[in-house]
Design a protein around this motif. Structure first.
Motif, PDB file in Angstrom:
ATOM      1  N   GLY A   7       0.838  -1.182   0.000  1.00  7.34           N
ATOM      2  CA  GLY A   7       0.000   0.000   0.000  1.00  7.34           C
ATOM      3  C   GLY A   7       0.871   1.229   0.000  1.00  7.34           C
ATOM      4  O   GLY A   7       2.077   1.151   0.099  1.00  7.34           O
ATOM      5  N   GLY A   8       0.267   2.375  -0.128  1.00  8.90           N
ATOM      6  CA  GLY A   8       1.038   3.595  -0.194  1.00  8.90           C
ATOM      7  C   GLY A   8       1.513   3.825  -1.605  1.00  8.90           C
ATOM      8  O   GLY A   8       1.269   3.040  -2.504  1.00  8.90           O
ATOM      9  N   ALA A   9       2.178   4.929  -1.830  1.00  4.93           N
ATOM     10  CA  ALA A   9       2.648   5.260  -3.161  1.00  4.93           C
ATOM     11  C   ALA A   9       3.645   4.227  -3.648  1.00  4.93           C
ATOM     12  O   ALA A   9       4.537   3.826  -2.911  1.00  4.93           O
ATOM     13  CB  ALA A   9       3.292   6.642  -3.147  1.00  4.93           C
ATOM     14  N   PRO A  10       3.474   3.775  -4.890  1.00  3.27           N
ATOM     15  CA  PRO A  10       4.410   2.776  -5.402  1.00  3.27           C
ATOM     16  C   PRO A  10       5.831   3.328  -5.450  1.00  3.27           C
ATOM     17  O   PRO A  10       6.042   4.483  -5.753  1.00  3.27           O
ATOM     18  CB  PRO A  10       3.908   2.502  -6.817  1.00  3.27           C
ATOM     19  N   THR A  88     -10.273  -0.379   4.036  1.00  6.28           N
ATOM     20  CA  THR A  88      -9.595   0.587   3.176  1.00  6.28           C
ATOM     21  C   THR A  88      -8.568   1.367   3.988  1.00  6.28           C
ATOM     22  O   THR A  88      -8.698   1.507   5.204  1.00  6.28           O
ATOM     23  CB  THR A  88     -10.596   1.546   2.505  1.00  6.28           C
ATOM     24  N   PHE A  89      -7.558   1.849   3.294  1.00  8.78           N
ATOM     25  CA  PHE A  89      -6.576   2.747   3.888  1.00  8.78           C
ATOM     26  C   PHE A  89      -6.904   4.202   3.549  1.00  8.78           C
ATOM     27  O   PHE A  89      -6.146   5.103   3.874  1.00  8.78           O
ATOM     28  CB  PHE A  89      -5.161   2.413   3.408  1.00  8.78           C
ATOM     29  N   GLN A  90      -8.019   4.431   2.851  1.00  7.20           N
ATOM     30  CA  GLN A  90      -8.419   5.789   2.486  1.00  7.20           C
ATOM     31  C   GLN A  90      -8.716   6.586   3.754  1.00  7.20           C
ATOM     32  O   GLN A  90      -9.210   6.017   4.719  1.00  7.20           O
ATOM     33  CB  GLN A  90      -9.655   5.757   1.582  1.00  7.20           C
ATOM     34  N   PRO A  94      -4.994   5.312  -1.217  1.00  9.67           N
ATOM     35  CA  PRO A  94      -6.147   4.823  -1.980  1.00  9.67           C
ATOM     36  C   PRO A  94      -6.079   3.314  -2.248  1.00  9.67           C
ATOM     37  O   PRO A  94      -5.743   2.866  -3.336  1.00  9.67           O
ATOM     38  CB  PRO A  94      -6.075   5.634  -3.272  1.00  9.67           C
ATOM     39  N   VAL A  95      -6.402   2.540  -1.205  1.00 12.73           N
ATOM     40  CA  VAL A  95      -6.342   1.081  -1.285  1.00 12.73           C
ATOM     41  C   VAL A  95      -7.607   0.497  -0.659  1.00 12.73           C
ATOM     42  O   VAL A  95      -8.003   0.900   0.435  1.00 12.73           O
ATOM     43  CB  VAL A  95      -5.107   0.536  -0.533  1.00 12.73           C
ATOM     44  N   VAL A  96      -8.228  -0.448  -1.384  1.00 10.97           N
ATOM     45  CA  VAL A  96      -9.321  -1.257  -0.842  1.00 10.97           C
ATOM     46  C   VAL A  96      -8.781  -2.675  -0.733  1.00 10.97           C
ATOM     47  O   VAL A  96      -8.136  -3.168  -1.665  1.00 10.97           O
ATOM     48  CB  VAL A  96     -10.575  -1.218  -1.745  1.00 10.97           C
ATOM     49  N   PHE A  97      -9.037  -3.327   0.395  1.00  8.27           N
ATOM     50  CA  PHE A  97      -8.447  -4.642   0.612  1.00  8.27           C
ATOM     51  C   PHE A  97      -9.435  -5.590   1.269  1.00  8.27           C
ATOM     52  O   PHE A  97     -10.457  -5.171   1.819  1.00  8.27           O
ATOM     53  CB  PHE A  97      -7.187  -4.526   1.478  1.00  8.27           C
ATOM     54  N   LEU A  98      -9.102  -6.886   1.206  1.00  5.84           N
ATOM     55  CA  LEU A  98      -9.788  -7.901   1.991  1.00  5.84           C
ATOM     56  C   LEU A  98      -9.056  -8.014   3.317  1.00  5.84           C
ATOM     57  O   LEU A  98      -7.819  -8.035   3.362  1.00  5.84           O
ATOM     58  CB  LEU A  98      -9.770  -9.257   1.276  1.00  5.84           C
ATOM     59  N   ASP A 139     -12.442   7.027  -7.500  1.00  2.00           N
ATOM     60  CA  ASP A 139     -13.191   6.808  -6.261  1.00  2.00           C
ATOM     61  C   ASP A 139     -14.411   5.917  -6.462  1.00  2.00           C
ATOM     62  O   ASP A 139     -14.717   5.087  -5.608  1.00  2.00           O
ATOM     63  CB  ASP A 139     -13.625   8.149  -5.657  1.00  2.00           C
ATOM     64  N   ASP A 140     -15.132   6.088  -7.590  1.00  2.09           N
ATOM     65  CA  ASP A 140     -16.322   5.272  -7.850  1.00  2.09           C
ATOM     66  C   ASP A 140     -15.969   3.796  -7.936  1.00  2.09           C
ATOM     67  O   ASP A 140     -16.693   2.932  -7.412  1.00  2.09           O
ATOM     68  CB  ASP A 140     -17.018   5.706  -9.148  1.00  2.09           C
TER      69      ASP A 140
END
Length: 185
Positions: A7-10, A88-90, A94-98, A139-140
């Motif tokens: 996560g975070g900026a690549p 999410t880390f939002q 900007p990461v959505v995770f399980l 975002d959507d």
């Protein structure tokens, strides 16, 4: 690190980069890979679904770091891991995770042991075991991924960890290390 990062900026991998991950059973990897590809859109390079334990580099020699990973794997027992629901880390990232539910403590313990040697975790965020579903998308689409996967559940036995090296511009599996046992290739 694209593809192995947590996560975070690549950041761009370089010589000496090293990743340690938990791979998924083939059928689960295919199912989640398809969902990740749907969210990322056609033509997007989608890295196989995985759980990152360490995304970093060797502090000194790559071989010394690899030997440390082998030792940690040999000393740890297999464990059950379950994925349940989304997080999410939002707005931080900007990461959505399980969510990793069962097995989260074991993942954290593996991470802690791995970074207590000649291996450096190179992320700006604290370790949080998870499986990324969508990141750096509109975002959507991020909201869609979070909602669609909210009731997802799966469990599997973690019997090995993968040791990756960054070679000639690509991540490559160097060794699949059995927990509590010998190397599998």
């Amino acid at each position: 690190m694209p593809g192995i990062g947590q996560g975070g900026a690549p950041t761009l991998p370089h010589a000496g980069s090293l990743g340690v991950i938990i791979s998924l059973p083939a059928s689960l990897a295919a199912e989640l890979g398809q969902k990740r590809a749907e969210y990322a859109g056609p033509g997007a390079a989608v890295v196989p679904a995985h759980i990152t334990l360490v995304s970093g580099r060797a502090k000194d020699s790559w071989e010394a770091a690899a030997e440390h990973v082998r030792d940690v794997a040999a000393e740890c027992a297999p464990f059950k891991l379950s994925l349940r629901g989304t997080g999410t880390f939002q707005p931080v990232s900007p990461v959505v995770f399980l969510n990793v539910d069962d097995g989260a403590q074991e993942c954290a313990a593996l991470h802690d042991r791995l970074v207590q040697g000649p291996l450096e975790h190179q992320l700006a965020f604290d370790f949080h075991p998870h499986l990324t579903i969508a990141h750096y998308l509109d975002d959507d689409i991020m909201d869609q991924a979070k909602a669609e996967m909210a009731h997802f559940e799966a469990s599997f036995e973690v019997a090995s960890i993968g040791l990756f090296d960054y070679i000639e511009g690509n991540w490559a599996l160097r060794e699949e290390l059995n927990l509590g046992g010998e190397t599998r290739t």
